[in-house]
Design a protein around this motif. Structure first.
Motif, PDB file in Angstrom:
ATOM      1  N   TRP A 138       0.842  -1.204   0.000  1.00  0.00           N
ATOM      2  CA  TRP A 138       0.000   0.000   0.000  1.00  0.00           C
ATOM      3  C   TRP A 138       0.872   1.247   0.000  1.00  0.00           C
ATOM      4  O   TRP A 138       1.677   1.437   0.911  1.00  0.00           O
ATOM      5  N   ILE A 140       1.892   4.806   0.956  1.00  0.00           N
ATOM      6  CA  ILE A 140       1.514   5.607   2.127  1.00  0.00           C
ATOM      7  C   ILE A 140       0.711   6.837   1.713  1.00  0.00           C
ATOM      8  O   ILE A 140      -0.148   7.310   2.453  1.00  0.00           O
ATOM      9  N   PHE A 143      -3.037   7.116   2.157  1.00  0.00           N
ATOM     10  CA  PHE A 143      -3.640   7.296   3.476  1.00  0.00           C
ATOM     11  C   PHE A 143      -3.714   8.762   3.871  1.00  0.00           C
ATOM     12  O   PHE A 143      -4.283   9.115   4.877  1.00  0.00           O
ATOM     13  N   SER A 144      -3.086   9.616   3.051  1.00  0.00           N
ATOM     14  CA  SER A 144      -3.261  11.045   3.261  1.00  0.00           C
ATOM     15  C   SER A 144      -4.384  11.491   2.337  1.00  0.00           C
ATOM     16  O   SER A 144      -4.926  10.710   1.572  1.00  0.00           O
ATOM     17  N   ILE A 148      -7.509   6.884  -0.968  1.00  0.00           N
ATOM     18  CA  ILE A 148      -7.260   5.748  -1.863  1.00  0.00           C
ATOM     19  C   ILE A 148      -7.972   5.996  -3.193  1.00  0.00           C
ATOM     20  O   ILE A 148      -9.169   6.246  -3.212  1.00  0.00           O
ATOM     21  N   GLU A 163     -12.996  -1.129  -3.929  1.00  0.00           N
ATOM     22  CA  GLU A 163     -12.182  -1.893  -3.014  1.00  0.00           C
ATOM     23  C   GLU A 163     -12.677  -3.318  -2.823  1.00  0.00           C
ATOM     24  O   GLU A 163     -11.907  -4.248  -2.757  1.00  0.00           O
ATOM     25  N   PHE A 168      -5.716  -7.619  -2.200  1.00  0.00           N
ATOM     26  CA  PHE A 168      -4.449  -7.002  -1.820  1.00  0.00           C
ATOM     27  C   PHE A 168      -3.503  -8.011  -1.186  1.00  0.00           C
ATOM     28  O   PHE A 168      -2.633  -7.645  -0.412  1.00  0.00           O
ATOM     29  N   GLU A 169      -3.703  -9.263  -1.502  1.00  0.00           N
ATOM     30  CA  GLU A 169      -2.927 -10.291  -0.825  1.00  0.00           C
ATOM     31  C   GLU A 169      -1.838 -10.917  -1.686  1.00  0.00           C
ATOM     32  O   GLU A 169      -1.094 -11.750  -1.215  1.00  0.00           O
TER      33      GLU A 169
END
Lengths: 380, 380
Positions: A138, A140, A143-144, A148, A163, A168-169
Motif C-alpha cells: 500500500w 503511504i 492514506f493522506s 485511496i 475496493e 491485496f494479498e
C-alpha cells in the motif's frame, strides 16, 4: 527425424525445419502437464536464446504511466524477437511487479509479458524474481488526503471496480507458475521439486542435437533465487538438489551447463569491474553496485568446482549489463528489457547463442533500436 | 433498571448487579452481529478497564519456546484479572505475532489470547497492532542446512502437518475481526466503517450511567494505527471520520473522550521524558526510543483542539510505560503484558479507572506479581 522426441507439443508442427530439440529432464509436473516435452530447432543456425529480464509488468497499475510502460516493454520484446528470431526465450525474473497489483490473479499481467513471444510461436521458460510473488504494498500516500484512488480491478470478462472486488494479498509463485504452464503449450517452465518449495522455479532443460539425440549439447539449469514472499536466497536444499541432479544426468561433467536465475549471488560482487568495464569483462553499463542475494548457501561452491558449468545469467540490477570471468565460470548480467522498474538506461535483451560442434557460447546485447554491442565468447 | 439498553447481550444476565452500561454508538456491523449492544456495570465502584498490550500470541509457534510464552502470558492476564476484577478489557494490539503463524487461520491464537477474559465473563474490545495482520515471514535460517523444520499446522479437529497443509499467506484484519466478533458475545469490537478499510478497528463505545442513561459518562474511541499489511499510519480518512463522529455525537465537547490505538503518534516523541521519568510524567520504565507511526495525518491536531479529549493509550513500545502530558491531553503507554515480543521487562497491565461524579480518570500499573505502581490522575 526427431527420434527421441516423445510428447511433441503442438508447436513443433510449425517448426519442422529445425534440427535440434529440447528435452525436459527434471521437473515436478502437474497432472495436467506431462513431465517430458521436446522441441525441434533450426537446422543450420546455432541455438539462440533471448533473455528478457526485469519487465515489471503491472507496475503502477492504477496510473496512466504504468500501463503505458507495459506497452513500451512489449515493443522492446517485439523488436528484439523480430531482429534476432531466437529459438527460445528465457524470462529472467521480475516479469511482473506484484506489489503494485491489486487484483486476485496477477497472472493477467504475466500473460501480457509472455504474449510477444507466444504470438511468434517461440517457446520459452521462466524463473522467478523478487517482484513476481509479493503482497500488494500500500502506498503511504493513499492514506493522506485525497485518499485511496478508485482502483480498476477488471479481470477478463468480469467487471469489477472499487475496493470490495479488489485483492491485496498477492498471487503466490505456485499459482503464477500453474497459470503460465496450464495456459501455454509453448512454456517449458516447471514447478520444481516440491521439497524445494516455497522456492519454485527449479528445473533443468536438456538441449539435444537431432544429429545425435543421445548426446546432449548442453544443460540449461533454472534456479529460483527467492525474494518477495520469502528471503532472497538460493537455499542449501537447492544446492543439494543441483548436486544430485548433476550427478545423475551429467556425472562425468561432460555436458556443458548454463545456469539462469534472477538475483546475483555474492560472487558477482567479487567479479564486478571497478570503474567502467575493461577486458576480460565485457558490457556497456556498470552504473550501480551489485545487489546480491542475502547469503551464499552452497550453490556457488558447487558451480565453480564443476568444469562443465560455463556461465550464470542473472537480472535484478537494471544498471549493469556486463559479463565477467570468475574462477572457471562467466558471470553475466542480462540487460534491463522492461520499461517497468527503476532506471532509464536504454532497453534491450542479452542474447545467448550455443553452437554444437565445436561447443561454444557466444553472447551479445540487442537493443530496442536494433543496435548490437558487447559481444563476448563465454567458452573456449 | 437499564432503560436505554436494547439488544442486551447474554452476558448481562450474569452481571445484573452493575449500574453503568455500555452503548455501542458507531460501527459497521456484519449481518450476523447487531450494530448496537449494551452492557451493565457495577453499581458502587468506578468503571475499571484493564489494558492488555502486546501479547504476541503465536510467536515462534513452531518452537518449544513460543507456545511456552503464550502459557506465561495467560498467567499474567489471569493474575491481573483476578487482582483487579476489571469491568472491561481492551486488547491494545499485537495480540498475535502473525508473521510467525503458518496456519490458515491465525484466529486460533487470537482466541487463546482472549480466553482468560472470556472465561471470567468480562467483556472486551480490541484494536489492531502491526503484528496482527501480516504475512508469514520465512526465517532465512530455514533455507540453510538443516532446512525447513516440520511445522505442526494442526487446527481444531483437523490434523495436518508438513508444508502442503500449512499456509504462509497470513490472515487479514477483516477475517481476524470477523472471527473475534462472531465467536464471542462478550466482544465489543467492530469492523469500522468500510470506507476506512484496509484500516479496520475504528469505532467508538459510549459509556452510560444507569443513574442517567441519557447523559454519557465518556466516549471510548478505538483507532487502527495500521502496520503489517499496510503502512503504520492513522490516515486522513480516519481523522476525518473522527471529526465527523465527534461532531455528531459530542458536538459541544461536553462528554470526555478517551482514545485507544496501538502505535504511538509522533506527538509521543515530543512528550517523552529524557532521562528517567520525572513529574509531571509518571511511570516506571523509559528504556527505549519511542517508535512512532510513519507520518502524522491529522488525528493529533483534532485531538489537541478538543477540550473533551482527555488521554490516548498506546502499546507497541515494550520498554516504555509512562504517561506524560502533551498540550491539554495525556499521552500514555500501556505496559507490556505478553511474554511474546521483544524485551524482558516484568510483565503487567495498565489499569484505567473512570469515575462519574465528578468525572475523573485515574490510572496505574498492576504487575504480574500483584504489585501496583505509577498511579496517576489524568483529569482535573
Amino acid at each position: 527425424m526427431p527420434s527421441v522426441c516423445w510428447l511433441v507439443p503442438r508447436v513443433t508442427q510449425v517448426m519442422i525445419a529445425k534440427l535440434f530439440y529440447f528435452l525436459l529432464i527434471s521437473a515436478v509436473a502437474l497432472p495436467t502437464k506431462a513431465e517430458e516435452g521436446c522441441h525441434q530447432l533450426r537446422s543450420t543456425a546455432p541455438f539462440k536464446i533471448a533473455l528478457f529480464a526485469d519487465l515489471h509488468f503491472g507496475e503502477d497499475a492504477w496510473t496512466h504511466w504504468g500501463p503505458l510502460q507495459d506497452v513500451k516493454s512489449i515493443k522492446v520484446m517485439s523488436s528484439v524477437l523480430d531482429d534476432e528470431t531466437p529459438d527460445f526465450v528465457i524470462y529472467l525474473g521480475d516479469v511482473i511487479t506484484a506489489n503494485n497489483i491489486a487484483i486476485k490473479n496477477a497472472s493477467l499481467y504475466w500473460d501480457q509479458a509472455v504474449s510477444p513471444t507466444r504470438a511468434r510461436g517461440i517457446p520459452w521458460a521462466s524463473v522467478f524474481g523478487n517482484h513476481d510473488d509479493a503482497a500488494f504494498v500500500w502506498p503511504i500516500e493513499w492514506f493522506s488526503s485525497p485518499g485511496i484512488p478508485e482502483i480498476r480491478c477488471r479481470v477478463a470478462n468480469s467487471s469489477c471496480s472499487g475496493e470490495e472486488e479488489c485483492h491485496f494479498e498477492g498471487t503466490q509463485r505456485l499459482e503464477l507458475m500453474k497459470n503460465e504452464i496450464e495456459r501455454n503449450t509453448l512454456s517449458y517452465s516447471r514447478y520444481g521439486p516440491k521439497e524445494l518449495w516455497p522456492s519454485i522455479s527449479n528445473y533443468v532443460l536438456q538441449l539435444l542435437s537431432s544429429d545425435n539425440p543421445k548426446s546432449p549439447v548442453a544443460l540449461l539449469y533454472f534456479l529460483d533465487s527467492g525474494g518477495g514472499s520469502y528471503p532472497e536466497i538460493i537455499s542449501s536444499a537447492q544446492a543439494e538438489w543441483f548436486r544430485q541432479k548433476a550427478l545423475e544426468i551429467n556425472p562425468d561433467s561432460r555436458v556443458p551447463e548454463i545456469i539462469f536465475w534472477h538475483i546475483p549471488s555474492r560472487a558477482y560482487k567479487k567479479a564486478a569491474p571497478w570503474f567502467g568495464i575493461h577486458k576480460p569483462c565485457m558490457g556497456s553499463i556498470n552504473k550501480e553496485r551489485v545487489a546480491t542475494q542475502e547469503a551464499e548457501m552452497g550453490i556457488m561452491k558447487l558451480l565453480v568446482e564443476r568444469p562443465s558449468a560455463k556461465a550464470i545469467f542473472v537480472g535484478h540490477n537494471h544498471g549493469l549489463d556486463w559479463c565477467c570471468p570468475y574462477e572457471k565460470l562467466w558471470l553475466c548480467f542480462a540487460r534491463h528489457t522492461g520499461y517497468g522498474g527503476y532506471g532509464n538506461w536504454d532497453r534491450g535483451a542479452r542474447i545467448v547463442e550455443i553452437t554444437e560442434q565445436p561447443f561454444s557460447v557466444k553472447s551479445w546485447i540487442r537493443m530496442e533500436d536494433g543496435s548490437v554491442h558487447s559481444e563476448v565468447v563465454l567458452s573456449p
